[in-house]
Design a protein around this motif. Structure first.
Motif, short mmCIF file in Angstrom:
data_model
loop_
_atom_site.label_atom_id
_atom_site.label_comp_id
_atom_site.label_asym_id
_atom_site.label_seq_id
_atom_site.Cartn_x
_atom_site.Cartn_y
_atom_site.Cartn_z
N SER A 139 18.01 -28.93 6.95
CA SER A 139 16.32 -27.76 7.22
C SER A 139 16.32 -28.50 8.70
CB SER A 139 15.78 -29.23 6.39
OG SER A 139 15.06 -30.57 6.51
N CYS A 140 15.66 -27.47 9.34
CA CYS A 140 15.25 -27.99 10.86
C CYS A 140 14.90 -29.74 11.17
CB CYS A 140 14.59 -27.27 11.08
SG CYS A 140 12.54 -27.12 9.55
N GLN A 301 11.59 -25.07 14.62
CA GLN A 301 11.83 -25.44 13.28
C GLN A 301 12.64 -24.04 12.97
OE1 GLN A 301 8.59 -25.44 14.57
NE2 GLN A 301 7.64 -23.42 13.02
N ASP A 304 16.25 -24.17 14.97
CA ASP A 304 17.16 -24.97 15.67
C ASP A 304 18.50 -24.17 14.37
OD1 ASP A 304 16.13 -26.26 13.63
OD2 ASP A 304 16.72 -28.05 14.17
N VAL A 305 18.43 -23.92 13.12
CA VAL A 305 19.42 -24.30 12.10
C VAL A 305 19.92 -22.34 12.46
CG1 VAL A 305 18.01 -25.35 10.51
CG2 VAL A 305 17.21 -22.62 10.58
#
Ligand code: NAD
Length: 339
Positions: A139-140, A301, A304-305
């Motif tokens: 996750s983020c 959120q 970044d992923v």
């Protein structure tokens, strides 16, 4: 060219699609939606073939001027790898389809680690992803934690991490989510799931996390304390962050002390969708007292992923074996020069 399908063209899926389309070694062969929506029109405008989870919605799409190329299985059959960016727990239901069609798939942080059996972060375990059929990009929040913990662990060794996550209530487009006027302990129990999630990538780290949700949509904010195994130095910590391709310093001189000002800064930088793909670490917050390190970091959120998914594609396809090379390729193609 690696042929990539995006199953679930929403907040994360549409960003990964654009990130993939920007890479020289990858191309988007299709994106999927469940029904007509604003994002479906954007996909069409970008030239991404549109597929539907359920072809019963085909005529309602076509009546609105959306060309439908087929159903999700038609899309998957043409792909080397699928980014599953459907809402949490839907990925687990999609997995048998990927297995049956023998295609590689990358799940997101809303799925359990067990869905893929392997959780990914470019900095920490890129090489372990080489050749795998399934991976899950954490996750983020976990991605942001893994980056800074791994960097400090490499330099000093990390004996223990304590982190408080102040989480955004919803993404900007999610008009039905809250809270509107509350600080919600989420969960009220300690630890939150974020610490155990870090362990799926960095199993040797001792970490306790606490989390709450607040009425904002921009970013998460982390208050982090680490016990280092050796005496640290503020100057060296700053140097490590400056040199890191996915961590940046929010400089004292900018006067930025909030997520809102940082988002505005990302907008002014001309970033696509004002996305901040790197950890935004507040320079002034970095404090080292002997073996104790303290800092604040902002985590966008929605962003970044995205870069992690691109690296995971190269690792799983086995086309680039060196993580640093993939990170450089991804960042350059997207114009990511960390803050
Ligand atoms: P989202 O709701 O914005 O997008 C999901 C998309 O999937 C929607 O476009 C929806 O139409 C589509 N979809 C739903 N069911 C489908 C199906 N059966 N087949 C094909 N498409 C389907 O969700 P999101 O925020 O992008 O989250 C996706 C994943 O990424 C989740 O696992 C989430 O936990 C994770 N994640 C989200 C964020 C974030 O801040 N939004 C950050 C990191 C990770």
């Amino acid at each position: 060219m690696i042929k990539v399908a995006i199953n679930g063209y929403g907040t994360i899926g549409k960003r990964v699609a654009d990130a993939v389309a920007a890479q020289k070694d990858m191309k988007i062969i299709g994106v999927s939606k469940t029904r007509p929506s604003a994002e479906a029109f954007i996909a069409q405008q970008r030239g991404y073939p549109l597929y539907l989870a359920d072809l019963a919605k085909k005529s309602s799409c076509e009546n609105l001027g959306l060309k439908v190329s087929g159903n999700v299985e038609d899309m998957i059959k043409q792909a080397d790898i699928v980014i599953d960016a459907t809402p949490g727990d839907v990925g687990a239901k999609n997995k048998p389809v990927y297995e049956r069609l023998g295609v590689k798939a990358i799940f997101q942080g809303g799925e359990e680690h067990e869905v893929a059996g392997f959780s990914f972060n470019s900095d920490c375990n890129y090489k372990d992803a080489i050749g795998r059929q399934f991976a899950r990009v954490v996750s983020c929040n976990t991605t942001g934690l893994c980056r800074i913990i791994q960097a400090m662990d490499k330099e000093y060794g990390v004996a223990k991490v304590r982190a408080v996550m102040v989480r955004r209530g919803s993404d900007p487009g999610e008009v039905k989510k809250g809270p509107i006027d509350a600080v919600v302990l989420n969960p009220v129990t300690i630890p939150s799931h974020h610490g155990p999630d870090v362990l799926t990538v960095l199993p040797h780290i001792q970490i306790v996390t606490m989390a709450m949700i607040v009425p904002t949509t921009m970013m998460h904010m982390h208050a982090i304390q680490m016990d280092l195994a050796k005496q640290g130095s503020r100057e060296r910590v700053i140097e490590i962050i400056e040199r890191h391709p996915r961590m940046g310093l929010v400089r004292k001189g900018t006067g930025i002390t909030s997520t809102a000002e940082l988002k505005e800064y990302a907008m002014d930088l001309g970033r696509c969708r004002a996305d901040l793909w790197e950890n935004g670490i507040f320079e002034e917050s970095i404090s080292v007292a002997g073996k104790e390190l303290y800092l604040f970091q902002a985590i966008h959120q929605e962003a970044d992923v995205v870069v992690e998914n691109v690296d995971a594609i190269r690792a799983m396809m086995g086309t680039v074996k060196d993580p640093a090379v993939s990170v450089r390729m991804t960042n350059e193609a997207m114009g990511l020069k960390a803050l």
